[in-house]
Scaffold this motif. Structure first.
Motif, PDB file in Angstrom:
ATOM      1  N   PRO A  86      -5.947   3.265   1.885  1.00  0.00           N
ATOM      2  CA  PRO A  86      -5.154   2.193   3.052  1.00  0.00           C
ATOM      3  C   PRO A  86      -5.295   2.623   4.423  1.00  0.00           C
ATOM      4  N   TRP A  89       0.536 -14.178  -0.908  1.00  0.00           N
ATOM      5  CA  TRP A  89       0.010 -14.387  -2.267  1.00  0.00           C
ATOM      6  C   TRP A  89      -1.151 -15.377  -2.467  1.00  0.00           C
ATOM      7  N   ASP A 123       1.779  -5.759   3.430  1.00  0.00           N
ATOM      8  CA  ASP A 123       1.604  -4.812   4.693  1.00  0.00           C
ATOM      9  C   ASP A 123       1.625  -5.130   5.954  1.00  0.00           C
ATOM     10  N   GLU A 146       9.347 -14.044  -4.474  1.00  0.00           N
ATOM     11  CA  GLU A 146       8.534 -15.145  -4.148  1.00  0.00           C
ATOM     12  C   GLU A 146       7.262 -14.945  -4.882  1.00  0.00           C
ATOM     13  N   LEU A 184      15.261  -6.244  -6.121  1.00  0.00           N
ATOM     14  CA  LEU A 184      13.858  -6.796  -5.836  1.00  0.00           C
ATOM     15  C   LEU A 184      13.955  -7.301  -4.364  1.00  0.00           C
ATOM     16  N   LYS A 185      12.977  -7.190  -3.593  1.00  0.00           N
ATOM     17  CA  LYS A 185      12.673  -7.682  -2.316  1.00  0.00           C
ATOM     18  C   LYS A 185      12.605  -9.057  -2.339  1.00  0.00           C
ATOM     19  N   PRO A 186      12.538  -9.847  -1.042  1.00  0.00           N
ATOM     20  CA  PRO A 186      12.435 -11.217  -1.367  1.00  0.00           C
ATOM     21  C   PRO A 186      10.885 -11.435  -1.678  1.00  0.00           C
ATOM     22  N   LEU A 187       9.942 -10.517  -0.968  1.00  0.00           N
ATOM     23  CA  LEU A 187       8.502 -10.693  -1.318  1.00  0.00           C
ATOM     24  C   LEU A 187       8.219 -10.571  -2.922  1.00  0.00           C
ATOM     25  N   SER A 215       0.745  -1.143   0.047  1.00  0.00           N
ATOM     26  CA  SER A 215      -0.088   0.054  -0.177  1.00  0.00           C
ATOM     27  C   SER A 215       0.870   1.236   0.210  1.00  0.00           C
ATOM     28  N   GLY A 216       0.326   2.399  -0.653  1.00  0.00           N
ATOM     29  CA  GLY A 216       1.181   3.443  -0.702  1.00  0.00           C
ATOM     30  C   GLY A 216       1.972   3.647  -1.990  1.00  0.00           C
ATOM     31  N   VAL A 239       3.269  -7.548   9.392  1.00  0.00           N
ATOM     32  CA  VAL A 239       4.591  -7.677   9.677  1.00  0.00           C
ATOM     33  C   VAL A 239       4.886  -9.089   9.259  1.00  0.00           C
ATOM     34  N   ASP A 240       4.110 -10.159   9.309  1.00  0.00           N
ATOM     35  CA  ASP A 240       4.509 -11.469   8.531  1.00  0.00           C
ATOM     36  C   ASP A 240       3.681 -11.486   7.237  1.00  0.00           C
ATOM     37  N   ASN A 241       4.261 -11.720   6.170  1.00  0.00           N
ATOM     38  CA  ASN A 241       3.748 -11.598   5.173  1.00  0.00           C
ATOM     39  C   ASN A 241       3.845 -12.705   4.366  1.00  0.00           C
ATOM     40  N   SER A 242       3.997 -14.047   5.246  1.00  0.00           N
ATOM     41  CA  SER A 242       4.137 -15.328   4.551  1.00  0.00           C
ATOM     42  C   SER A 242       2.768 -15.762   3.815  1.00  0.00           C
TER      43      SER A 242
END
Lengths: 451, 336
Positions: free
Chosen positions: A89, A133, A125, A184, A178-181, A65-66, A127-130
């Motif tokens: 958001p 997707w 967004d 993935e 690129l970020k790991p997120l 977001s943002g 803290v834990d983004n696992s």
């Protein structure tokens, strides 16, 4: 299981006449016409029909977001899809990623487009983004499933195409990579949807930083073997130059704005800063115009075609192959298929589970058998070795005995020899004595004679 | 004429009535204010120490901002190649020290970097290594202090100030930001800044700042300058003005470019040049003044007298509880 059943064939925006023509040529001779027949008007007929029918296009936007997703959509389609009253958001504090659809009907020049925007608020967004997707993947799959079911129905008059044709992925302009997120997400979705990566809020970067960043991103994309949407090969000289220019500028760095400001007496869309105005439609400032042209003006049909021919077919073959795993031919099953989940009363997924279990059990059995065989062989070998050891031992004993016997013999012989020697000695003694005796006797005799 | 109070002020000789001239010797001057000069000389000899920690996601311009603040290459990026660094698997703490000097005043500046913060997919507990580091520094100082043979000058490695970089989304604080600042504002002075502020137009910037201030207040996060440590009205006035501007929207740059014939630090884009030191463009100048020119000593004082003392009290209570056989869980601790 075939992964790609058809290679991607570029269809022009208007008709599939290229393919039809080439097929015809394969079976028929080329004939030169002697007069004007009139089928050169076919493109117009197709064109008129499609205009009447209208077009559909589904676009998905994904990103933290943002990053300016809503602003960009508004700028692209010049509508207020996300009006200022739409809760931003800051108001949407969601625990899980949601998938939201909004539809809008746009008319321009007699052509109408039913545009569906799929938004994913809450992505990346927390803290834990696992697994953030997962809702996105589920949504795309469910759209494919709907289309598959609609295609397999008996009555196919109304077939709305709500499959996701393209996914705009927004990369934050960190300037590093690129970020790991990001990696993935793209790795999981590049086989399901056309991914177009974009650098969001590109007015943060100076031109050099932007170049550097783009190169880094492309390098990482190639390193991880991510298949982003590629522009089709064009045969036209001019168009191929254009396509190459676009390819060099991937991923596109965009700036969005729907507010107009004044620059040199003209009103343009842009963002006003104390140090200058960043224009949205200026090709030197950002790649927004390229994105818009590509997405809407030139490649919209191609995106739909790739979705239909490649991604949807992949999904379909995977799904159907799972259902027909038990050896029934694909063709036969296709014609008998009404609903996918009533084959033998088991749904394809459960079927796959069962097969997997069988497979695993079989593997285990094989493993055990092999182990048994191995053990047996080992035992045999040990036995053999033991036997040969015993044999050797025996022979060793034997030899020793022989040696012993020989020893004894030798002893015997020696004794005999000794004995003989002793005998002979005594004999000699006797002889000697006798001789002595005779000698003395003779002497005596001689002596005696004198007497 | 018996005065119960002895007046110790030196008596001025009565000026001659017609005299308009100043006396050649000022008898009223004792020279107490010369102590300031002595202190200055001592401070210059001793030098100062400042430990700044920078926390934020990678790519927010932390190293560039440090370089801009101290007008020299103080960050860890200078030694290594910049673009190809891998994100470390856990949050690491890297600290680099520099001795810099200006007009005879020496300063030992330590920049503590935290690569890997907030960069992973799962960022749970990424603040723990940082909290542990800060507490370790306090512990080290405490051990030195309770030593029987103390050094005259204990080397001060406590973190004086933590600059937290907020990504310029323009909407609000992220859950990660709120969590981190909530936990760390209790042990260290936090100065939040909006990183890469050239993304935001002025209206967006104001909106964003208001939103952030609201959220900080809603979550009870007290950033520097803290309201409760204002000593008097004068301090409060100054600090109120600063509090109205927090968080600072900064732009960092360590490259010079030409503007109007002058060479300034800035970023050159196709539509204009952003000057770092121009307060109409960004608030870097305010941040620098706060950190270095006006409030540096105040930051250090708050660290040593309030945060460190708080840690010390907690630790000593723990020790007491242990020796008195109390249950250790009775003691509150800010560590998770």
């Amino acid at each position: 299981m075939t992964d790609q059943m058809m290679s991607h064939c570029p269809l022009t925006p208007h008709l599939g006449l290229d393919v039809a023509a080439s097929l015809l040529l394969a079976v028929a001779q080329q004939k030169n016409l002697e007069g004007y027949v009139g089928f050169a008007d076919l493109p117009n007929q197709v064109y008129r029909k499609s205009v009447k029918r209208g077009f559909e296009f589904t676009l998905m936007v994904v990103g933290e977001s943002g990053l300016g997703k809503s602003t960009l959509i508004n700028s692209l389609f010049l509508t207020d899809l996300y009006s200022s009253e739409y809760p931003g958001p800051s108001h949407r504090i969601k625990q899980t990623v949601q998938v939201e659809q909004s539809k809008v009907l746009i008319k321009e020049g007699g052509v109408q487009l039913l545009l569906t925007i799929v938004d994913t608020p809450g992505f990346g967004d927390a803290v834990d983004n696992s697994n953030c997707w997962q809702p996105v993947i589920d949504h795309i799959d469910s759209k494919f499933e709907d289309y598959l079911n609609a295609e397999s129905r008996v009555n196919r008059r109304q077939m709305p195409d709500s499959r996701v044709h393209s996914c705009l992925y927004f990369i934050a302009p960190s300037g590093h990579g690129l970020k790991p997120l990001d990696i993935e997400f793209m790795k999981r979705l590049h086989e399901k949807v056309n991914i177009i990566p974009l650098i969001a809020k590109a007015d943060t970067l100076t031109p050099e930083e932007c170049q550097q960043f783009k190169k880094q991103i492309m390098r990482e994309i190639q390193e991880h073997k991510i298949k982003i949407y590629e522009f089709p090969e064009v045969h036209d000289e001019e168009e191929s130059k254009l396509a190459k220019k676009i390819k060099d500028r991937l991923p596109l760095a965009v700036v969005g704005s729907n507010t107009s400001v004044e620059v040199n007496g003209k009103r343009v869309r842009g963002r006003q800063y104390p140090w200058g105005i960043a224009e949205v439609e200026n090709g030197e400032h950002c790649d927004f115009t390229i994105l818009r042209d590509m997405l809407i003006r030139t490649h919209m049909q191609d995106l739909k075609d790739v979705t239909n021919n490649v991604h949807y077919e992949n999904y379909r073959s995977r799904k159907l192959a799972a259902v027909t795993y038990n050896g029934v031919e694909n063709d036969k099953n296709k014609s008998q298929l009404t609903k996918l989940d009533t084959v033998e009363g088991i749904s394809p997924l459960a079927q796959m589970e069962e097969e997997r279990r069988e497979h695993v059990a079989k593997m285990k059995k094989m493993e055990m058998e092999m182990e048994q065989v191995f053990e047996m062989k080992v035992k045999e070998k040990i036995q053999k070795l033991k036997d040969s050891e015993a044999e050797l031992q025996r022979r060793h004993e034997q030899m020793k005995k022989n040696l012993e016997a020989q020893h004894k013999e030798l002893e015997e012989k020696r004794r005999q020899l000794e004995e003989d020697k002793a005998n002979w000695e005594t004999q000699r003694q006797l002889e000697q004595q006798k001789l002595d005796a005779t000698r003395t006797l003779e002497k005596n005799k001689k002596k005696g004679k004198i007497f | 004429m018996s005065d119960s109070v002895v007046d110790l002020r030196p008596v001025k000789p009565a000026p001659s009535p017609a005299s308009m001239e100043k006396p050649s010797v000022d008898f009223s001057y004792v020279g107490i204010d010369a102590i300031l000069e002595q202190m200055r000389r001592k401070a210059m000899k001793q030098g100062f120490e400042l430990n700044i920690m920078v926390v934020g996601q990678s790519g927010l311009g932390k190293s560039t901002l440090m370089n801009t603040l101290f007008k020299s290459k103080v960050s860890r990026r200078t030694g290594l190649g910049s673009a190809d660094e891998r994100i470390p698997k856990t949050v690491e703490i890297k600290s680099i020290s520099h001795e810099i000097e200006e007009k005879g005043v020496r300063m030992k500046l330590t920049v503590i970097d935290t690569p890997g913060f907030g960069d992973h997919i799962n960022n749970e507990n990424c603040w723990q290594p940082i909290m542990r580091f800060i507490n370790e520094q306090y512990e080290q100082y405490l051990q030195e202090e309770i030593n029987i043979n103390r050094k005259t000058r204990i080397p001060d490695s406590r973190v004086h100030c933590c600059i937290y970089f907020i990504p310029p989304t323009g909407h609000s604080l992220r859950p990660l930001d709120v969590e981190f600042m909530r936990r760390l504002s209790k042990v260290v002075n936090i100065v939040p800044v909006i990183a890469k502020a050239d993304t935001l137009t002025l209206e967006e910037r104001d909106f964003f700042k208001n939103k952030i201030r609201e959220e900080l207040q809603a979550n009870d996060i007290d950033v520097y300058p803290q309201k409760e440590f204002d000593e008097d009205a004068e301090d409060r006035a100054i600090n109120e003005r600063i509090r109205g501007m927090v968080p600072f929207a900064v732009v960092g740059s360590d490259q010079e470019c030409q503007v109007n014939g002058r060479r300034l630090l800035g970023r050159k884009t196709k539509w204009g040049t952003i000057e770092v030191e121009n307060i109409a463009h960004c608030e870097f100048a305010y941040l620098r003044d706060l950190l270095i020119r006006s409030h540096m000593q105040n930051i250090k004082d708050i660290t040593s007298s309030i945060h460190y003392e708080g840690y010390r009290v907690r630790r000593l209570n723990e020790c007491n509880a242990q020796t008195n056989g109390f249950d250790e869980q009775d003691v509150t601790s800010h560590e998770l």
